[in-house]
Design a protein around this motif. Structure first.
Motif, PDB file in Angstrom:
ATOM      1  N   HIS A  67       0.840  -1.199   0.000  1.00 44.15           N
ATOM      2  CA  HIS A  67       0.000   0.000   0.000  1.00 44.15           C
ATOM      3  C   HIS A  67       0.878   1.253   0.000  1.00 44.15           C
ATOM      4  N   GLN A  68       1.904   1.226   0.837  1.00 48.72           N
ATOM      5  CA  GLN A  68       2.787   2.379   1.003  1.00 48.72           C
ATOM      6  C   GLN A  68       3.566   2.683  -0.277  1.00 48.72           C
ATOM      7  N   ILE A  69       3.973   1.638  -0.956  1.00 42.89           N
ATOM      8  CA  ILE A  69       4.908   1.800  -2.070  1.00 42.89           C
ATOM      9  C   ILE A  69       4.198   1.884  -3.425  1.00 42.89           C
ATOM     10  N   LYS A  72       9.431   3.620  -5.886  1.00 44.08           N
ATOM     11  CA  LYS A  72      10.097   2.549  -5.121  1.00 44.08           C
ATOM     12  C   LYS A  72       9.584   1.151  -5.476  1.00 44.08           C
ATOM     13  N   GLU A  73       8.583   1.088  -6.328  1.00 49.63           N
ATOM     14  CA  GLU A  73       8.013  -0.231  -6.663  1.00 49.63           C
ATOM     15  C   GLU A  73       9.065  -1.185  -7.218  1.00 49.63           C
ATOM     16  N   VAL A  74      10.046  -0.608  -7.895  1.00 42.17           N
ATOM     17  CA  VAL A  74      11.098  -1.418  -8.504  1.00 42.17           C
ATOM     18  C   VAL A  74      11.800  -2.309  -7.462  1.00 42.17           C
ATOM     19  N   TYR A  75      11.865  -1.827  -6.211  1.00 40.83           N
ATOM     20  CA  TYR A  75      12.546  -2.610  -5.177  1.00 40.83           C
ATOM     21  C   TYR A  75      11.774  -3.873  -4.786  1.00 40.83           C
ATOM     22  N   LEU A  76      10.485  -3.878  -5.092  1.00 48.33           N
ATOM     23  CA  LEU A  76       9.684  -5.059  -4.733  1.00 48.33           C
ATOM     24  C   LEU A  76       9.578  -6.059  -5.891  1.00 48.33           C
ATOM     25  N   GLU A  77      10.120  -5.662  -7.036  1.00 44.11           N
ATOM     26  CA  GLU A  77       9.915  -6.461  -8.249  1.00 44.11           C
ATOM     27  C   GLU A  77      10.321  -7.930  -8.088  1.00 44.11           C
ATOM     28  N   SER A  78      11.538  -8.167  -7.569  1.00 48.14           N
ATOM     29  CA  SER A  78      12.027  -9.547  -7.559  1.00 48.14           C
ATOM     30  C   SER A  78      11.193 -10.415  -6.623  1.00 48.14           C
ATOM     31  N   ILE A  79      10.791  -9.884  -5.486  1.00 44.59           N
ATOM     32  CA  ILE A  79      10.026 -10.729  -4.556  1.00 44.59           C
ATOM     33  C   ILE A  79       8.582 -10.907  -5.052  1.00 44.59           C
TER      34      ILE A  79
END
Ligand code: UTP
Length: 275
Positions: A74-76, A81-88
């Motif tokens: 929700h925060q991202i 910053k979404e790119v940081y969650l891409e791999s997971i």
């Protein structure tokens, strides 16, 4: 098809104390990704989309890592910053994650037997996350081993040449070379002295196991360090049928030890991490 991979992650990680006092060793990050995520990515690349964790007390952060964090999403969401969650996110889209707890740490063999209910009666992969294996753009080690399994239809262990002074840290094989990098194993010793080691070919943390291994482990008495050793069970399996050793392509870092972990961190930062 091999579609399940077992991740024994119940160990205490004493070589990394105090970092591992309340944090699982498998969650230590190599640059920006926890060790266990590298392992899960390798398993998924090999087609093993069901990742079965044998966990223990104090390991809940591993289960949380492979679940959605709604607050964070929700925060991202919608930010740069979404790119940081891409791999997971990618891992969560492709994988299914199951867990069972090993109540007493009686060794790797015992951990694998504990995972039996998550695997059933089919061949499966085993990945020890503290061995980080990288092969550039090429197939990961488990994918290489699946190709070999399809040829031989028996248990396969990944092996690596190690200096003679280090054989005492590993399970060590003896066997007949069938072709470049592939051995039919006829003997295995867990943590031998330098003078008793049958070779300098050490088993590292990647296996494909046929399900008869579970019954063999049940009959295997505690061995080195008073633990139920997978190597001892594999030795029986090799005598009854067939176990192959495979010298994999790629680099392996022993991230269960501080020097190996530092080496991996430097390597990933220089060669893998997108700066
Ligand atoms: P290690 O020999 O590396 O032990 O186990 P460890 O406890 O993780 O680390 P140190 O030696 O104390 O620093 C090899 C693998 O087997 C798992 C560990 O989590 C690790 O991935 N394991 C070991 C279990 O899951 N259960 C056990 O009873 C023993």
């Amino acid at each position: 098809m091999i579609n399940k991979c077992l991740f024994p992650v119940a160990g205490y990680g004493t070589r990394f104390l105090p970092a591992t006092k309340s944090m699982p060793k498998e969650m230590l990050p190599v640059v920006n990704k926890p060790l266990v995520q590298y392992g899960v990515e390798e398993a998924i690349q090999a087609g093993m989309t069901t990742c079965a964790f044998v966990t223990g007390r104090g390991k809940r952060s591993i289960a949380d890592h492979f679940d959605i964090s709604y607050e964070l999403e929700h925060q991202i969401s919608g930010t740069g910053k979404e790119v940081y969650l891409e791999s997971i996110r990618n891992v969560l889209d492709k994988g299914v994650f199951t867990m069972v707890r090993q109540r007493e740490m009686k060794g790797l063999g015992h951990a694998i037997l504990t995972g039996r209910s998550l695997i059933g009666n089919e061949p499966f992969g085993v990945l020890l996350s503290d061995d980080l294996c990288l092969n550039g753009e090429g197939d990961g080690v488990l994918a290489q081993m699946v190709a070999l399994y399809n040829q031989f239809r028996c248990s396969i262990v990944a092996i690596q040449e190690v200096p003679e002074d280090e054989v005492h840290k590993y399970g060590v094989i003896s066997g007949e070379s069938m072709k470049e990098g592939i051995y039919r194993i006829d003997g295995m010793v867990e943590k031998p002295n330098k003078k008793d080691a049958p070779s300098n070919l050490a088993i590292i943390g990647r296996y494909i196991l046929t399900p008869d291994i579970f019954e063999i482990i049940e009959e295997t008495p505690p061995g080195a360090n008073g633990e139920i050793q997978l190597t001892d069970a594999l030795q029986t399996q090799a005598q009854r049928g067939c176990v192959m050793g495979y010298k994999f392509k790629g680099r392996r870092f022993d991230c269960g030890s501080v020097p190996g972990f530092v080496e991996a961190t430097n390597f990933v930062y220089e060669n893998v991490y997108d700066k």
